[in-house]
Write a protein that holds these residues in place. Structure first.
Motif, mmCIF file in Angstrom:
data_model
loop_
_atom_site.group_PDB
_atom_site.id
_atom_site.type_symbol
_atom_site.label_atom_id
_atom_site.label_comp_id
_atom_site.label_asym_id
_atom_site.label_seq_id
_atom_site.Cartn_x
_atom_site.Cartn_y
_atom_site.Cartn_z
ATOM 1 N N ALA A 91 0.829 -1.206 0.000
ATOM 2 C CA ALA A 91 0.000 0.000 0.000
ATOM 3 C C ALA A 91 0.866 1.259 0.000
ATOM 4 N N ALA A 92 1.938 1.259 0.786
ATOM 5 C CA ALA A 92 2.812 2.435 0.867
ATOM 6 C C ALA A 92 3.549 2.666 -0.450
ATOM 7 N N LEU A 93 3.950 1.604 -1.127
ATOM 8 C CA LEU A 93 4.616 1.750 -2.424
ATOM 9 C C LEU A 93 3.651 2.299 -3.463
ATOM 10 N N ARG A 94 2.440 1.802 -3.459
ATOM 11 C CA ARG A 94 1.451 2.287 -4.423
ATOM 12 C C ARG A 94 1.087 3.749 -4.174
ATOM 13 N N ASP A 95 1.029 4.137 -2.903
ATOM 14 C CA ASP A 95 0.638 5.509 -2.547
ATOM 15 C C ASP A 95 1.796 6.495 -2.616
ATOM 16 N N GLY A 96 3.018 5.997 -2.783
ATOM 17 C CA GLY A 96 4.180 6.876 -2.791
ATOM 18 C C GLY A 96 4.650 7.270 -1.410
ATOM 19 N N ARG A 97 4.135 6.611 -0.367
ATOM 20 C CA ARG A 97 4.586 6.921 0.994
ATOM 21 C C ARG A 97 5.917 6.252 1.320
ATOM 22 N N LEU A 98 6.282 5.254 0.508
ATOM 23 C CA LEU A 98 7.600 4.632 0.592
ATOM 24 C C LEU A 98 8.244 4.732 -0.774
ATOM 25 N N GLY A 99 9.544 5.073 -0.782
ATOM 26 C CA GLY A 99 10.205 5.279 -2.057
ATOM 27 C C GLY A 99 10.387 4.012 -2.873
ATOM 28 N N ALA A 100 10.900 2.948 -2.248
ATOM 29 C CA ALA A 100 11.211 1.730 -2.997
ATOM 30 C C ALA A 100 11.401 0.564 -2.033
ATOM 31 N N ALA A 101 11.373 -0.646 -2.592
ATOM 32 C CA ALA A 101 11.622 -1.852 -1.806
ATOM 33 C C ALA A 101 12.423 -2.837 -2.644
ATOM 34 N N ALA A 102 13.320 -3.551 -1.983
ATOM 35 C CA ALA A 102 14.078 -4.632 -2.610
ATOM 36 C C ALA A 102 13.918 -5.848 -1.709
ATOM 37 N N PRO B 177 4.898 -0.396 -7.847
ATOM 38 C CA PRO B 177 6.037 0.311 -8.441
ATOM 39 C C PRO B 177 7.296 0.243 -7.575
ATOM 40 N N ASN B 178 8.421 0.562 -8.210
ATOM 41 C CA ASN B 178 9.690 0.776 -7.506
ATOM 42 C C ASN B 178 10.096 -0.418 -6.635
ATOM 43 N N THR B 179 10.040 -1.598 -7.223
ATOM 44 C CA THR B 179 10.417 -2.807 -6.488
ATOM 45 C C THR B 179 11.443 -3.616 -7.277
ATOM 46 N N ILE B 180 12.361 -4.222 -6.546
ATOM 47 C CA ILE B 180 13.267 -5.224 -7.100
ATOM 48 C C ILE B 180 13.019 -6.498 -6.305
ATOM 49 N N LEU B 181 12.725 -7.586 -7.003
ATOM 50 C CA LEU B 181 12.307 -8.825 -6.358
ATOM 51 C C LEU B 181 13.224 -9.973 -6.788
ATOM 52 N N THR B 182 13.696 -10.747 -5.816
ATOM 53 C CA THR B 182 14.457 -11.955 -6.113
ATOM 54 C C THR B 182 13.842 -13.129 -5.347
ATOM 55 N N PRO B 183 13.985 -14.356 -5.859
ATOM 56 C CA PRO B 183 13.249 -15.508 -5.321
ATOM 57 C C PRO B 183 13.957 -16.230 -4.173
ATOM 58 N N HIS B 184 14.178 -15.528 -3.068
ATOM 59 C CA HIS B 184 14.802 -16.082 -1.870
ATOM 60 C C HIS B 184 16.115 -16.795 -2.220
ATOM 61 N N THR B 185 16.985 -16.045 -2.885
ATOM 62 C CA THR B 185 18.269 -16.589 -3.322
ATOM 63 C C THR B 185 19.450 -15.932 -2.612
ATOM 64 N N GLY B 186 19.191 -15.099 -1.608
ATOM 65 C CA GLY B 186 20.262 -14.353 -0.963
ATOM 66 C C GLY B 186 21.395 -15.223 -0.444
ATOM 67 N N GLY B 187 21.065 -16.360 0.135
ATOM 68 C CA GLY B 187 22.097 -17.225 0.698
ATOM 69 C C GLY B 187 22.372 -18.459 -0.134
ATOM 70 N N ALA B 188 21.778 -18.523 -1.319
ATOM 71 C CA ALA B 188 21.877 -19.733 -2.138
ATOM 72 C C ALA B 188 23.035 -19.623 -3.124
#
Length: 309
Positions: free
Chosen positions: A239-250, A268-279
């Motif tokens: 909701a915050a990303l859609r409303d512009g109350r948050l700038g971005a999320a990764a 908007p303004n999202t970067i998404l990865t499939p739980h690969t941070g430690g893989a």
């Protein structure tokens, strides 16, 4: 019937372990098991710790003595409950914290320097002569870290080298920490340009990244989550990303995994990865080594090398 110990593997993506372990143990792949009575012979269970372990599954395994989390995380296991039944629990202690920290920094760079957007621009033929994409520098950026455990500290070390100013918050002070701790999570969010969530998930911190914390981070802020999806109020985040109350999320982790693609289609303004941070290949190799060491110790009646705390 084989006299070798019987071990069950829970999740299909851990099936890669079965051929190697079959050299020494009688293996059961639960997603293929056609003979439920065999579960009564299981003495060890291998699982990915981020998934909930149903108590009714444990009830079918009266000989179960070890739950081996192949992963670092073990939040899907009710450790107190299974220990009360005499079952030991181990995990891959600190197998991938450096890799997760690398991933967090990579996501920060990707968003702040518009790397993903730039790639799309070039591929779409939208790079025009004379036009220049101006992106955000990391020099002097304020990074707040939620949870200064192994991952959080690894992120902080990298941020320091990259000329960022670092502060952190966690429920327990750490007098020896190299970076200052702020008094509250909301205060940290309000101070931060970038907020990295690296806290271990447990029943007390579900949705601790609340709507209030997200609003404190604000329309210029970036939220990075490499911890667990349940520590963020995902509906409030969207909701915050859609409303512009948050700038971005990764995000590398989600409330539901796999996360539905349609949930993010118009966010908007999202970067998404499939739980690969430690893989990574190195992390998986370390996890295998720890798993084998814990199984060997368990069946030899020796202390586990990496029991959960």
């Amino acid at each position: 019937m084989s006299d070798r110990p019987v071990i069950a593997v829970v999740q299909p993506h851990l099936g890669l372990l079965v051929p190697q372990l079959s050299q020494h143990y009688d293996m059961i792949a639960l997603w293929e098991e056609k003979d439920p009575p065999r579960l009564a012979e299981v003495s060890a269970l291998i699982m990915a710790g981020e998934f909930r372990l149903p108590p009714e599954l444990i009830d079918q395994m009266p000989k179960l003595g070890l739950i081996a989390c192949f992963t670092v995380g073990y939040d899907g296991v009710d450790v107190a409950a299974v220990r009360a039944r005499g079952i030991q629990v181990c995990h891959a202690h600190d197998a991938n914290h450096e890799d997760v920290a690398d991933h967090a920094i990579g996501m920060i760079l990707a968003q702040r320097r518009a790397i993903v957007a730039g790639d799309r621009m070039v591929r779409a033929g939208e790079w025009k002569r004379g036009a220049k994409m101006i992106t955000g520098s990391l020099d002097g950026a304020r990074i707040g870290i939620v949870g200064l455990g192994s991952i959080g500290a690894a992120v902080a070390r990298r941020a320091e080298v990259m000329r960022m100013e670092t502060r952190w918050w966690g429920p327990n002070p750490k007098p020896d920490a190299a970076w200052p701790r702020v008094d509250t999570l909301e205060e940290l969010a309000a101070w931060s340009d970038i907020l990295v969530v690296a806290a271990r998930a447990h029943h007390d911190n579900e949705k601790m990244i609340s709507a209030a914390v997200i609003d404190a981070l604000g329309p210029e802020g970036l939220l990075v989550n490499v911890a667990r999806g349940q520590v963020v109020n995902e509906d409030a985040l969207i909701a915050a990303l859609r409303d512009g109350r948050l700038g971005a999320a990764a995000l590398d982790v989600y409330a539901q995994e796999p996360t539905p693609a349609e949930r993010w289609a118009d966010v908007p303004n999202t970067i998404l990865t499939p739980h690969t941070g430690g893989a990574t290949d190195a992390a998986v190799r370390r996890m295998k080594e720890m798993l084998l060491a814990n199984l060997t110790a368990f069946y030899a009646g020796e202390p586990l090398p990496t029991p959960v705390p």
